[in-house]
Design a protein around this motif. Structure first.
Motif, PDB file in Angstrom:
ATOM      1  N   GLU A 180       0.830  -1.207   0.000  1.00 33.99           N
ATOM      2  CA  GLU A 180       0.000   0.000   0.000  1.00 33.99           C
ATOM      3  C   GLU A 180       0.860   1.250   0.000  1.00 33.99           C
ATOM      4  O   GLU A 180       0.590   2.205  -0.740  1.00 33.99           O
ATOM      5  CB  GLU A 180      -0.912  -0.026   1.230  1.00 33.99           C
ATOM      6  CG  GLU A 180      -1.984   1.063   1.238  1.00 33.99           C
ATOM      7  CD  GLU A 180      -1.466   2.397   1.741  1.00 33.99           C
ATOM      8  OE1 GLU A 180      -2.013   3.445   1.322  1.00 33.99           O
ATOM      9  OE2 GLU A 180      -0.509   2.417   2.546  1.00 33.99           O
TER      10      GLU A 180
ATOM     11  N   ALA B  68       2.736   1.709  -3.500  1.00 32.19           N
ATOM     12  CA  ALA B  68       1.783   2.068  -4.552  1.00 32.19           C
ATOM     13  C   ALA B  68       1.295   3.502  -4.382  1.00 32.19           C
ATOM     14  O   ALA B  68       1.218   4.267  -5.360  1.00 32.19           O
ATOM     15  CB  ALA B  68       0.609   1.093  -4.547  1.00 32.19           C
ATOM     16  N   ARG B  69       0.979   3.879  -3.168  1.00 27.41           N
ATOM     17  CA  ARG B  69       0.494   5.247  -2.917  1.00 27.41           C
ATOM     18  C   ARG B  69       1.572   6.274  -3.229  1.00 27.41           C
ATOM     19  O   ARG B  69       1.303   7.314  -3.838  1.00 27.41           O
ATOM     20  CB  ARG B  69       0.033   5.361  -1.464  1.00 27.41           C
ATOM     21  CG  ARG B  69      -0.385   6.765  -1.046  1.00 27.41           C
ATOM     22  CD  ARG B  69      -1.134   6.754   0.276  1.00 27.41           C
ATOM     23  NE  ARG B  69      -0.395   6.041   1.323  1.00 27.41           N
ATOM     24  CZ  ARG B  69       0.550   6.605   2.077  1.00 27.41           C
ATOM     25  NH1 ARG B  69       0.897   7.874   1.879  1.00 27.41           N
ATOM     26  NH2 ARG B  69       1.156   5.907   3.031  1.00 27.41           N
TER      27      ARG B  69
ATOM     28  N   ASP C 236       2.016   6.520  -7.057  1.00 31.60           N
ATOM     29  CA  ASP C 236       0.867   7.151  -7.718  1.00 31.60           C
ATOM     30  C   ASP C 236       0.886   8.665  -7.589  1.00 31.60           C
ATOM     31  O   ASP C 236       0.256   9.371  -8.385  1.00 31.60           O
ATOM     32  CB  ASP C 236      -0.441   6.605  -7.139  1.00 31.60           C
ATOM     33  CG  ASP C 236      -0.724   5.168  -7.550  1.00 31.60           C
ATOM     34  OD1 ASP C 236      -0.056   4.677  -8.484  1.00 31.60           O
ATOM     35  OD2 ASP C 236      -1.600   4.535  -6.934  1.00 31.60           O
TER      36      ASP C 236
ATOM     37  N   TRP D  51       9.230  -5.617  -7.513  1.00 29.53           N
ATOM     38  CA  TRP D  51       8.650  -4.279  -7.340  1.00 29.53           C
ATOM     39  C   TRP D  51       8.511  -3.571  -8.684  1.00 29.53           C
ATOM     40  O   TRP D  51       7.497  -2.907  -8.949  1.00 29.53           O
ATOM     41  CB  TRP D  51       9.510  -3.445  -6.397  1.00 29.53           C
ATOM     42  CG  TRP D  51       9.278  -3.673  -4.939  1.00 29.53           C
ATOM     43  CD1 TRP D  51      10.153  -4.181  -4.023  1.00 29.53           C
ATOM     44  CD2 TRP D  51       8.074  -3.403  -4.208  1.00 29.53           C
ATOM     45  NE1 TRP D  51       9.575  -4.241  -2.787  1.00 29.53           N
ATOM     46  CE2 TRP D  51       8.312  -3.764  -2.863  1.00 29.53           C
ATOM     47  CE3 TRP D  51       6.821  -2.888  -4.569  1.00 29.53           C
ATOM     48  CZ2 TRP D  51       7.338  -3.631  -1.868  1.00 29.53           C
ATOM     49  CZ3 TRP D  51       5.856  -2.754  -3.578  1.00 29.53           C
ATOM     50  CH2 TRP D  51       6.118  -3.116  -2.250  1.00 29.53           C
TER      51      TRP D  51
ATOM     52  N   HIS E  27       5.522  -5.015 -10.429  1.00 25.33           N
ATOM     53  CA  HIS E  27       4.278  -4.601  -9.776  1.00 25.33           C
ATOM     54  C   HIS E  27       3.917  -3.169 -10.149  1.00 25.33           C
ATOM     55  O   HIS E  27       2.753  -2.883 -10.482  1.00 25.33           O
ATOM     56  CB  HIS E  27       4.443  -4.734  -8.263  1.00 25.33           C
ATOM     57  CG  HIS E  27       3.249  -4.303  -7.479  1.00 25.33           C
ATOM     58  ND1 HIS E  27       2.069  -5.008  -7.478  1.00 25.33           N
ATOM     59  CD2 HIS E  27       3.055  -3.222  -6.670  1.00 25.33           C
ATOM     60  CE1 HIS E  27       1.191  -4.390  -6.697  1.00 25.33           C
ATOM     61  NE2 HIS E  27       1.770  -3.305  -6.200  1.00 25.33           N
ATOM     62  N   LEU E  28       4.890  -2.276 -10.111  1.00 28.93           N
ATOM     63  CA  LEU E  28       4.607  -0.881 -10.439  1.00 28.93           C
ATOM     64  C   LEU E  28       4.283  -0.716 -11.924  1.00 28.93           C
ATOM     65  O   LEU E  28       3.383   0.047 -12.290  1.00 28.93           O
ATOM     66  CB  LEU E  28       5.798  -0.009 -10.049  1.00 28.93           C
ATOM     67  CG  LEU E  28       6.040   0.130  -8.545  1.00 28.93           C
ATOM     68  CD1 LEU E  28       7.334   0.890  -8.282  1.00 28.93           C
ATOM     69  CD2 LEU E  28       4.867   0.831  -7.859  1.00 28.93           C
TER      70      LEU E  28
ATOM     71  N   ALA F  91       2.851  -2.843 -13.825  1.00 38.05           N
ATOM     72  CA  ALA F  91       1.494  -3.349 -14.031  1.00 38.05           C
ATOM     73  C   ALA F  91       0.442  -2.322 -13.620  1.00 38.05           C
ATOM     74  O   ALA F  91      -0.694  -2.369 -14.092  1.00 38.05           O
ATOM     75  CB  ALA F  91       1.297  -4.645 -13.257  1.00 38.05           C
ATOM     76  N   ARG F  92       0.827  -1.391 -12.749  1.00 46.01           N
ATOM     77  CA  ARG F  92      -0.066  -0.307 -12.332  1.00 46.01           C
ATOM     78  C   ARG F  92       0.014   0.890 -13.269  1.00 46.01           C
ATOM     79  O   ARG F  92      -0.618   1.914 -13.027  1.00 46.01           O
ATOM     80  CB  ARG F  92       0.278   0.131 -10.914  1.00 46.01           C
ATOM     81  CG  ARG F  92       0.014  -0.917  -9.846  1.00 46.01           C
ATOM     82  CD  ARG F  92       0.491  -0.430  -8.484  1.00 46.01           C
ATOM     83  NE  ARG F  92      -0.145   0.830  -8.109  1.00 46.01           N
ATOM     84  CZ  ARG F  92      -1.326   0.933  -7.512  1.00 46.01           C
ATOM     85  NH1 ARG F  92      -1.999  -0.161  -7.206  1.00 46.01           N
ATOM     86  NH2 ARG F  92      -1.839   2.117  -7.203  1.00 46.01           N
ATOM     87  N   GLY F  93       0.813   0.784 -14.335  1.00 43.77           N
ATOM     88  CA  GLY F  93       0.922   1.866 -15.301  1.00 43.77           C
ATOM     89  C   GLY F  93       2.033   2.852 -15.023  1.00 43.77           C
ATOM     90  O   GLY F  93       2.110   3.902 -15.670  1.00 43.77           O
ATOM     91  N   VAL F  94       2.925   2.529 -14.082  1.00 43.19           N
ATOM     92  CA  VAL F  94       4.036   3.416 -13.748  1.00 43.19           C
ATOM     93  C   VAL F  94       5.174   3.239 -14.750  1.00 43.19           C
ATOM     94  O   VAL F  94       5.496   2.116 -15.142  1.00 43.19           O
ATOM     95  CB  VAL F  94       4.538   3.130 -12.316  1.00 43.19           C
ATOM     96  CG1 VAL F  94       5.751   3.991 -11.978  1.00 43.19           C
ATOM     97  CG2 VAL F  94       3.422   3.346 -11.299  1.00 43.19           C
TER      98      VAL F  94
END
Length: 206
Positions: free
Chosen positions: A32, A35-36, A39, A55, A58-59, A61-64
């Protein structure tokens, strides 16, 4: 990370990957937090000392827009196979491959634990050189009441108090935004610091 520490990780890379090379092994609070933090940043990030690349994957995959960098070739090879859509480079944490002021954020999750205390500030200054003014830095580390060496499973490492590491950040022109600590049965005490670069750096203060 010294050459000796890098060689130690290379010799135990598969063991490390098997035990810690998946995002499933990460504590939910850390997921959490990272990711926060990511973002809130606008621009490219570096996962400095990315290890097996979980990591970074993961980031991404979140569009980073994120790039992983690690000194251990075995980690980078694994990361490229496991996360084929992501960018990874073999590189030293003390010579991050970006132009001055280009990066919006650096994730250094347990990446400084093997640095001798006297080398932490120069490394932070080199990270500052990569970041744009206002850029973010997120550190994860072994927490302790004072700066103290201990026998890590791979190579000697250091615990840091939040206060001592925060002072190193301030001396490298970072503003400390948030700090976190966590303890639990069977786990070494954990710390995290969210910081922000106050001004542009040209690297001459190293």
């Amino acid at each position: 990370m010294t050459g000796e520490v890098g060689a130690a990780y290379s010799s135990r890379a598969q063991e490390y990957i098997d035990h810690l090379g998946s995002i499933a092994s990460v504590h939910p609070s850390d997921l959490e937090l990272v990711a926060r933090w990511a973002d809130q940043l606008d621009g490219p990030l570096i996962d400095a000392g990315c290890g097996p690349g979980h990591w970074t994957g993961h980031l991404a995959a979140r569009g980073v827009d994120v790039r992983g960098v690690d000194q251990v070739p075995e980690f980078v090879s694994h990361a490229r196979r496991t996360h084929p859509g992501c960018r990874f480079e073999v590189g030293d944490l003390d010579a991050l491959p970006r132009s001055p002021g280009e990066v919006a954020g650096i994730l250094a999750w347990y990446s400084l634990i093997h640095h001798e205390p006297a080398t932490v500030r120069p490394t932070l200054l080199r990270m500052a050189r990569c970041l744009r003014p206002g850029g973010g830095l997120l550190l994860g580390f072994f927490h302790g009441a004072e700066v103290e060496r201990f026998d890590h499973a791979v190579a000697g490492a250091y615990r840091w108090s939040v206060e001592a590491l925060s002072e190193e950040l301030r001396m490298a022109d970072f503003e400390v935004i948030e700090t976190y600590t966590r303890t639990g049965p069977g786990a070494r005490p954990h710390g995290a610091i969210v910081a922000r670069l106050m001004s542009a750096h040209d690297g001459r203060a190293e």
